[in-house]
Design a protein around this motif. Sequence first.
Motif, PDB file in Angstrom:
ATOM      1  N   VAL A   2      42.481  47.076  45.259  1.00  0.00           N
ATOM      2  CA  VAL A   2      43.412  46.726  46.341  1.00  0.00           C
ATOM      3  C   VAL A   2      43.479  45.202  46.500  1.00  0.00           C
ATOM      4  CG1 VAL A   2      43.792  46.870  48.840  1.00  0.00           C
ATOM      5  CG2 VAL A   2      43.115  48.908  47.553  1.00  0.00           C
ATOM      6  N   ASN A   3      42.310  44.550  46.470  1.00  0.00           N
ATOM      7  CA  ASN A   3      42.281  43.094  46.606  1.00  0.00           C
ATOM      8  C   ASN A   3      43.041  42.408  45.483  1.00  0.00           C
ATOM      9  OD1 ASN A   3      40.770  43.069  48.912  1.00  0.00           O
ATOM     10  ND2 ASN A   3      38.816  42.803  47.867  1.00  0.00           N
ATOM     11  N   THR A   4      42.858  42.911  44.253  1.00  0.00           N
ATOM     12  CA  THR A   4      43.522  42.295  43.114  1.00  0.00           C
ATOM     13  C   THR A   4      45.040  42.439  43.251  1.00  0.00           C
ATOM     14  OG1 THR A   4      41.613  42.886  41.787  1.00  0.00           O
ATOM     15  CG2 THR A   4      43.575  42.209  40.597  1.00  0.00           C
ATOM     16  N   ALA A   5      45.474  43.622  43.695  1.00  0.00           N
ATOM     17  CA  ALA A   5      46.910  43.845  43.898  1.00  0.00           C
ATOM     18  C   ALA A   5      47.440  42.890  44.966  1.00  0.00           C
ATOM     19  CB  ALA A   5      47.148  45.291  44.310  1.00  0.00           C
ATOM     20  N   THR A  24      37.527  39.237  49.102  1.00  0.00           N
ATOM     21  CA  THR A  24      38.207  38.559  47.991  1.00  0.00           C
ATOM     22  C   THR A  24      37.627  39.002  46.654  1.00  0.00           C
ATOM     23  OG1 THR A  24      36.712  36.683  48.178  1.00  0.00           O
ATOM     24  CG2 THR A  24      38.808  36.493  49.317  1.00  0.00           C
ATOM     25  N   GLU A  25      36.968  40.158  46.650  1.00  0.00           N
ATOM     26  CA  GLU A  25      36.381  40.655  45.413  1.00  0.00           C
ATOM     27  C   GLU A  25      37.481  41.228  44.514  1.00  0.00           C
ATOM     28  OE1 GLU A  25      32.877  43.349  45.789  1.00  0.00           O
ATOM     29  OE2 GLU A  25      32.152  41.362  45.235  1.00  0.00           O
ATOM     30  N   MET A  64      41.722  35.467  51.508  1.00  0.00           N
ATOM     31  CA  MET A  64      42.543  35.776  50.336  1.00  0.00           C
ATOM     32  C   MET A  64      43.766  34.862  50.222  1.00  0.00           C
ATOM     33  SD  MET A  64      42.543  37.518  47.652  1.00  0.00           S
ATOM     34  CE  MET A  64      42.088  39.195  47.310  1.00  0.00           C
ATOM     35  N   PRO A  65      44.555  34.686  51.308  1.00  0.00           N
ATOM     36  CA  PRO A  65      45.651  33.719  51.205  1.00  0.00           C
ATOM     37  C   PRO A  65      45.145  32.325  50.813  1.00  0.00           C
ATOM     38  CG  PRO A  65      45.891  35.001  53.200  1.00  0.00           C
ATOM     39  CD  PRO A  65      44.587  35.413  52.590  1.00  0.00           C
ATOM     40  N   ALA A  66      43.978  31.935  51.293  1.00  0.00           N
ATOM     41  CA  ALA A  66      43.459  30.601  50.988  1.00  0.00           C
ATOM     42  C   ALA A  66      43.173  30.454  49.491  1.00  0.00           C
ATOM     43  CB  ALA A  66      42.196  30.323  51.801  1.00  0.00           C
ATOM     44  N   VAL A 111      33.861  30.894  42.533  1.00  0.00           N
ATOM     45  CA  VAL A 111      33.283  29.628  42.987  1.00  0.00           C
ATOM     46  C   VAL A 111      33.553  29.422  44.482  1.00  0.00           C
ATOM     47  CG1 VAL A 111      33.397  27.115  42.753  1.00  0.00           C
ATOM     48  CG2 VAL A 111      33.441  28.541  40.722  1.00  0.00           C
ATOM     49  N   MET A 112      34.755  29.754  44.933  1.00  0.00           N
ATOM     50  CA  MET A 112      35.121  29.451  46.315  1.00  0.00           C
ATOM     51  C   MET A 112      34.501  30.402  47.331  1.00  0.00           C
ATOM     52  SD  MET A 112      39.074  28.161  46.139  1.00  0.00           S
ATOM     53  CE  MET A 112      39.100  27.517  47.809  1.00  0.00           C
ATOM     54  N   THR A 113      34.495  31.697  47.057  1.00  0.00           N
ATOM     55  CA  THR A 113      34.019  32.650  48.071  1.00  0.00           C
ATOM     56  C   THR A 113      32.953  33.605  47.534  1.00  0.00           C
ATOM     57  OG1 THR A 113      35.594  34.371  47.506  1.00  0.00           O
ATOM     58  CG2 THR A 113      36.324  32.715  49.095  1.00  0.00           C
ATOM     59  N   GLY A 114      32.792  33.674  46.227  1.00  0.00           N
ATOM     60  CA  GLY A 114      31.845  34.638  45.659  1.00  0.00           C
ATOM     61  C   GLY A 114      32.245  36.079  45.964  1.00  0.00           C
ATOM     62  N   GLY A 115      33.508  36.288  46.339  1.00  0.00           N
ATOM     63  CA  GLY A 115      33.964  37.658  46.640  1.00  0.00           C
ATOM     64  C   GLY A 115      33.990  37.952  48.131  1.00  0.00           C
ATOM     65  N   GLY A 116      33.384  37.054  48.903  1.00  0.00           N
ATOM     66  CA  GLY A 116      33.278  37.284  50.337  1.00  0.00           C
ATOM     67  C   GLY A 116      34.503  36.821  51.091  1.00  0.00           C
TER      68      GLY A 116
END
Lengths: 320, 423
Positions: A96-99, A270-271, A183-185, A260-265
């Motif tokens: 879902v995040n990737t989409a 943002t994973e 995610m927008p960032a 690098v920016m969020t590590g998925g968090g």
Amino acid sequence: MSTIMHKKTTAAPKYRAPAPLGGRRNPAIGQRRKNIQALAFLIPALLVLGAFTAWPMISALRLSFTDASGFGKEKWVGFENYARIFTDPVILNAVVNTALYALLFTPMAVALALVLALLLNDPRLPFRGFFRTALFLPFIISLAVAAIAWSYLIDPQVGLLNYWLGNAGIRIGNVLQDPVLAMPAVAFVAVWKSFGFYMVIFLAGLQEIPGSLYEAAKVDGAGPLMRFRHVTMPMLSNTTAFVLIFALIAALQAFDQIYVMTGGGPYGHTETVVMQIYKSGFQKLDVGFASALSYVLLAATLLLSVVQFVFFGKREREGD
Amino acid sequence: MKRSLAFLTVVAAASLALTSCSGGGAGGESKDGAKSELTFWHGYTEADGKVLNKIVDDFNASQSEVSIKVQTNPWSVIDDTLLPALSSGKGPDIVAMPAERLPVYADKGAFVQLDDFYKNPSSNLDKLIPAAADMETVNGHKYGVPSGFVPLAMFYNKTLFAKAGITAPPTTWDEWIAAAKRLTVDENNDGTPEQFGLGLPDHATVANGVWPSLFYGNGGNVVKDGKAVVDSPENAQTLKTWVDAIRNEKISPAGLDGIAGDKLFSSGKAAMYLGGPWMSSIATENKIDYGIAAVPAGPKDQAASAIGISMGITTQKDEAKAAAAQKFFAYFLQKEQATAWSLGSGWPPLRSDIPASDVAANPVVEALTKQSEFGRPLLPGVVNSTDVLTAVDKLTQRAVAGENIQDLLKETQASVQKIVDAK
């Protein structure tokens, strides 16, 4: 391999081989020698491609049906890994995040690239060369460097951007730790980083359009918008298809910059799918599952690319 | 297109090619009478690395059967390259790694089982700190030897303490929160303090030990005897206390992670911080006048998660190499070497019979040694500890972000139980 190449050279109608030096020879022998020569030049590239692309692809396909950990024994598990992908909430979250990321990144990057390309293609614009270089520059910077630089800029404690915005009375807070804004960032930074590349491709496409078409449209009384709609867009449809597919693939592969920016968090917001491939393979030593996930991502990418290709191919034929 | 698919495999293949150039290319096949040549990967890159390499050199000189060649790689590089190296059979014979990573590899059969070595009286393991030994237990067997074990400690900024008129570091949670409130300064009253009393990261700290330490303090836990025990009234109370302090009293920024927390303390913007020995060098580099104290006691207990490093013997080579590696471990754990290692690395001694006075030459080590008794290994033997810690990370982040604690605990309990059951 040589037969394929043979077909290609004879099929190209515009190319005429220069007359062989040193008098008459059997043309078939000359052709064969050329094929051997061509093959000899291709061998190094083929070896590298074979060792680092083809072989890993094949072995990943095999691994995707096993419970391989990368060493020691492995067991054939059939489609178990594939079944897990569609039932694991962590993976589905990453899908879902990737989409979502692709939906944010692709249109933004392509639209920005197109608008700026149109602007920079206008000969009336002063310092065109400077702007073209300046806008392309972020693309050259290494992804990790760009990601770290932006992380510092928007850091809530030491960030320059937060400081400036704060002076203007705007508080953006800890953007990268905000479940909605993170995610927008990261998508914004990716757009900033890569639109220059798509812009250059659009610029090349724009320069291919013959000026006579615009002149004819002008004579027919078409305004700038009409000219864009009926001349520029149809003539650019090949370029647009390429850029869209390229941007979409880049979006589906999003990994390093976000890592690098969020590590998925924050907590998984943002994973992405590729991040899950990395985690499954390198952190959980679940190489079989990671391979299966890679193949599912490949299938999805292929499918979307084919859909886009067919759609734009159709438009181009209609445009003609 | 092809790039996306081949991402993992190409990385694997590339690193495989790289490691085959640099890895155990020495090719010292051990035959009868011949020397066993071993490779040893570790990530100690600072002063600690020099001491460890000297211990290895001394070991090589002390006998003629075994020769160990050291290869230093940062920890993250070891984590990324060990798998491809092992799968190509070019991996190291001995490898050091963060202790929470050991169970994953051990469970997949990457490490030699060391139960007999632990029972052998000549192994120098009888004096090993028991909590450190617990770190090496996976599925009921021992798979490694610790090279480091240190409880999280509290680092405090003496200058900021003096400015606020606080003379001694807090020893209980009540004192801790009270001190943190006094040390939090919002100069321009904009709701965001310029100076925080405490840096309390809610995710991604080193080994994620901060919140488990708080849970222990109130008698709570995360996983006990293979069962998830996250959803308890104790943990609910712990979360409520600290989330209140962060959200309402603003003693710490919300959404802080470990790296940002280090920065906050080293830039003098946080008066207190939890960390390991590396914080002393970070603080010294940034000219922070710091003190070290134990993590203040909670209402029920005084405890702190311990950070650890484990050394394992990979299963890819023959028995002779495994025996040779054990010989090195026994040497490493001798009292003399263990003391030298502790002084040089800045980590407290691994043996319980080395008192703080023996390491007084390094005041940081002395201070940390006094706290060793509070150290608890983090999720010992939990194979999927990475996933459990991710779930705990998610819990604390969402709690600090203001979500309902009861619901969060219930959800985390279910997901942690699922993770534990998967193995």
